[in-house]
Each structure stands twice: as structure tokens, then as C-alpha cells.
Design an enzyme around this catalytic site. Structure first.
Site, PDB file in Angstrom:
ATOM      1  CD  GLU A 156      -2.146  31.666  -6.539  1.00  0.00           C
ATOM      2  OE1 GLU A 156      -1.976  30.636  -7.205  1.00  0.00           O
ATOM      3  OE2 GLU A 156      -2.317  32.789  -7.052  1.00  0.00           O
ATOM      4  CG  HIS A 180       2.630  30.335  -5.888  1.00  0.00           C
ATOM      5  ND1 HIS A 180       1.496  30.977  -5.439  1.00  0.00           N
ATOM      6  CD2 HIS A 180       2.978  30.951  -7.046  1.00  0.00           C
ATOM      7  CE1 HIS A 180       1.184  31.934  -6.305  1.00  0.00           C
ATOM      8  NE2 HIS A 180       2.057  31.940  -7.288  1.00  0.00           N
ATOM      9  CB  SER A 208      -0.215  42.048 -12.004  1.00  0.00           C
ATOM     10  OG  SER A 208      -1.243  41.532 -11.166  1.00  0.00           O
ATOM     11  N   GLY A 217      -2.441  38.311  -9.246  1.00  0.00           N
ATOM     12  CA  GLY A 217      -3.823  38.207  -9.713  1.00  0.00           C
ATOM     13  C   GLY A 217      -4.648  39.457  -9.484  1.00  0.00           C
ATOM     14  CD  GLU A 265       4.942  34.632  -7.853  1.00  0.00           C
ATOM     15  OE1 GLU A 265       4.855  34.683  -9.075  1.00  0.00           O
ATOM     16  OE2 GLU A 265       4.198  33.931  -7.152  1.00  0.00           O
ATOM     17  CG  ASN A 312       2.138  29.243 -11.487  1.00  0.00           C
ATOM     18  OD1 ASN A 312       1.597  28.148 -11.699  1.00  0.00           O
ATOM     19  ND2 ASN A 312       2.093  29.849 -10.304  1.00  0.00           N
ATOM     20  CD1 TRP A 313       0.720  27.688 -18.080  1.00  0.00           C
ATOM     21  CD2 TRP A 313      -0.173  25.701 -18.607  1.00  0.00           C
ATOM     22  NE1 TRP A 313       1.074  27.399 -19.371  1.00  0.00           N
ATOM     23  CE2 TRP A 313       0.542  26.176 -19.717  1.00  0.00           C
ATOM     24  CE3 TRP A 313      -0.811  24.458 -18.696  1.00  0.00           C
ATOM     25  CZ2 TRP A 313       0.623  25.465 -20.916  1.00  0.00           C
ATOM     26  CZ3 TRP A 313      -0.729  23.748 -19.882  1.00  0.00           C
ATOM     27  CH2 TRP A 313      -0.020  24.254 -20.984  1.00  0.00           C
ATOM     28  CE  LYS A 314      -0.889  31.927 -10.350  1.00  0.00           C
ATOM     29  NZ  LYS A 314      -1.273  33.134  -9.681  1.00  0.00           N
TER      30      LYS A 314
HETATM   31  P1  13P Z   1      -0.475  36.719 -12.125  1.00  0.00           P
HETATM   32  O1  13P Z   1       0.557  36.960 -13.215  1.00  0.00           O
HETATM   33  O2  13P Z   1      -1.759  36.186 -12.653  1.00  0.00           O
HETATM   34  O3  13P Z   1      -0.641  37.931 -11.255  1.00  0.00           O
HETATM   35  O4  13P Z   1       0.091  35.555 -11.192  1.00  0.00           O
HETATM   36  C1  13P Z   1       1.396  35.673 -10.716  1.00  0.00           C
HETATM   37  C2  13P Z   1       1.800  34.403 -10.075  1.00  0.00           C
HETATM   38  O5  13P Z   1       1.274  34.026  -9.038  1.00  0.00           O
HETATM   39  C3  13P Z   1       2.835  33.603 -10.732  1.00  0.00           C
HETATM   40  O6  13P Z   1       3.262  32.550  -9.937  1.00  0.00           O
END
Ligand code: 13P
Length: 252
Positions: free
Chosen positions: A97, A95, A212, A173, A167, A9-11
Site C-alpha cells: 500500500e 508494504h 485476509s 483487503g 503478502e 497492522n492497524w493501517k
Molecule cells: P487484511 O488482513 O485486511 O487483508 O490486510 C492485510 C495486510 O495488508 C496486512 O499488512
């Protein structure tokens, strides 16, 4: 037997030059690594680039969101049909976020899940508890609510071969990974919940762990029963890290 799946997931990261280098390296280094499925979910503007660079490789691509409507006056939205035109195989829905920052409701997420499926795109439906929910002992209740809101409106057929990502919000993060045992327990709970609603789908739905994941903890997490792969944030932006996680999913 479910195949493992590792999704990056590149965000909201990347640019044309970096993406090209990352994707070309991954295509080269994951060539012939065929014991698991791999994908990257990129920002919308890079779908065309992903399609150009990944076509014919063993890495699929997808998006991080989708509109609930088919088309029309919905400024800023991108439809499932559009994702399909760019060859997207996956789309992340729900997600944390997004659901937190953009006030996505459960009903909204359920619609996204359904419309993706209707267009032949595999939704990656994210669930997970906050630290407060875990510490106050209502973790299962919180996850069950998120699952039920979507799974109870989707027919069993829609769930078949779908993907759920566990998640925990506190692990995203933060470099605080769930222990393999914590993750396994949550995944078993999710699978049981799916089985209760749609018995036929419980064995085919793949449940990914996200939060993470890195090359050092991937092998242990991904070898746990009921953990069918990973949804990787930061470490999907580094070719060497992502490749090592993909290899860990294959047991190599
Ligand atoms: P991280 O791997 O940076 O903690 O992010 C996880 C995530 O939100 C994947 O969708």
C-alpha cells in the site's frame, strides 16, 4: 525452532478511545498466552498510547514506516531513533500500500530495512505478487526481485532474526485468502531465496503470511510448514478476532 509471531497492522485506523478499549482488552485476554509473540503496528501518533498501555504486557508495538535518514530537514518523516524513544520493537517496511501509492523504490525499502536494524528495531519486510504476476506465471520472479533488492544490499548479519511478510497483493483487503498450499509454496520459495543469499539467516528469519487472515482461516494457514505467523489487517482492529488469530498461532 522459530516462535510464531502475529502482528496487527492497524493501517490508518483508530482513535484514542477505540485504541484504549482494544489494547486493554487484548492485554487482558492474551495474558498468559505465551506460546507465540504478538505485536501491533500503529499509526505514529498512537505510539505513545501503545507504549503506555502495552508496557509490561506480552504484546509488543511498532510503526508502519520509518525514514531512511537519521535526522534533519525531512518534513513529515519519522526517524528510527524517534520510534525507539517510544519503545517500538517492530516497523513495517515496503508494504504494497505504501510502495504503490507513495512510489517507494526498492532502494528506499532497503535503506529502511537497514536503518531499522541498526537501531535495534525489527523490520517486517513485505513482499508479494500482484494478481497479474501470479496469473502470467511470473510470481516467483516478482518476489525474487523484491527480495534480492533488499537482501543483496543487507549483510547476512542484518537479516538475522528479521521478519519477512509474504503478502500477495490480490489477497490484501479482498477476502481472497491464499490457500494454505499457495502460501506454503511461496514461503518455501522465500526461505530458499534467503538461504541462497545468506545461508545462516534462513533458519532464523520468520516469514509471516498476510492477506485476509481471519479467525476462520488462521489455524490452517498458521500451522503450515514455513509459515511462522501472520500480518493481520482488518481483523487486528477487532479484539475478539485478533485474539482468536493469536491463539490459533499458539495452536489453542
Ligand atoms: P487484511 O488482513 O485486511 O487483508 O490486510 C492485510 C495486510 O495488508 C496486512 O499488512
Amino acid at each position: 525452532m522459530r516462535r510464531k509471531l502475529v502482528v496487527g497492522n492497524w493501517k490508518m485506523n483508530g482513535n484514542l478511545a477505540q485504541n484504549e478499549q482494544l489494547l486493554r482488552t487484548l492485554v487482558n485476554d492474551l495474558q498468559g498466552v505465551d506460546h507465540a509473540d504478538f505485536a501491533v503496528c500503529v499509526p505514529y501518533p498512537y505510539l505513545f498510547q501503545a507504549q503506555q498501555l502495552l508496557q509490561g504486557s506480552n504484546i509488543a508495538w511498532g510503526a508502519q514506516n520509518v525514514a531512511t535518514q537519521e535526522s534533519g530537514a525531512h518534513t513529515g518523516e519519522v526517524s528510527a531513533q524517534m520510534l525507539k524513544e517510544f519503545g517500538a520493537s517492530y516497523v513495517i517496511v515496503g508494504h504494497s500500500e505504501r510502495s504503490n501509492a507513495y512510489c517507494e523504490s526498492d532502494a528506499n525499502i532497503a535503506d529502511k530495512f537497514a536503518i531499522a536494524k541498526q537501531h535495534g528495531i525489527t523490520p517486517i519486510f513485505c513482499v508479494g505478487e500482484t494478481l497479474q504476476e501470479r496469473e502470467s506465471g511470473v510470481m516467483e520472479y516478482a518476489i525474487a526481485n523484491q527480495l534480492d533488492a533488499v537482501l543483496s544490499v543487507s549483510g547476512g548479519a542484518l537479516l538475522d532474526h528479521a521478519v519477512i511478510a509474504y503478502e500477495p497483493v490480490w489477497a490484501i483487503g479482498t477476502n481472497k485468502t491464499a490457500t494454505p498450499e499457495q502460501a506454503r509454496a511461496a514461503h518455501s520459495f522465500i526461505r530458499e531465496r534467503v538461504a541462497a543469499l545468506h545461508p545462516g539467516a534462513a533458519e532464523t528469519v520468520r516469514i509471516l503470511y498476510g492477506g485476509s487472515v481471519n479467525p476462520r482461516n488462521a489455524a490452517q494457514l498458521l500451522s503450515m510448514p514455513d509459515i511462522d505467523g501472520g500480518l493481520i489487517g482488518r481483523c487486528s482492529l477487532d479484539a475478539a478476532d485478533f485474539e482468536r488469530i493469536c491463539r490459533a498461532a499458539c495452536g489453542i
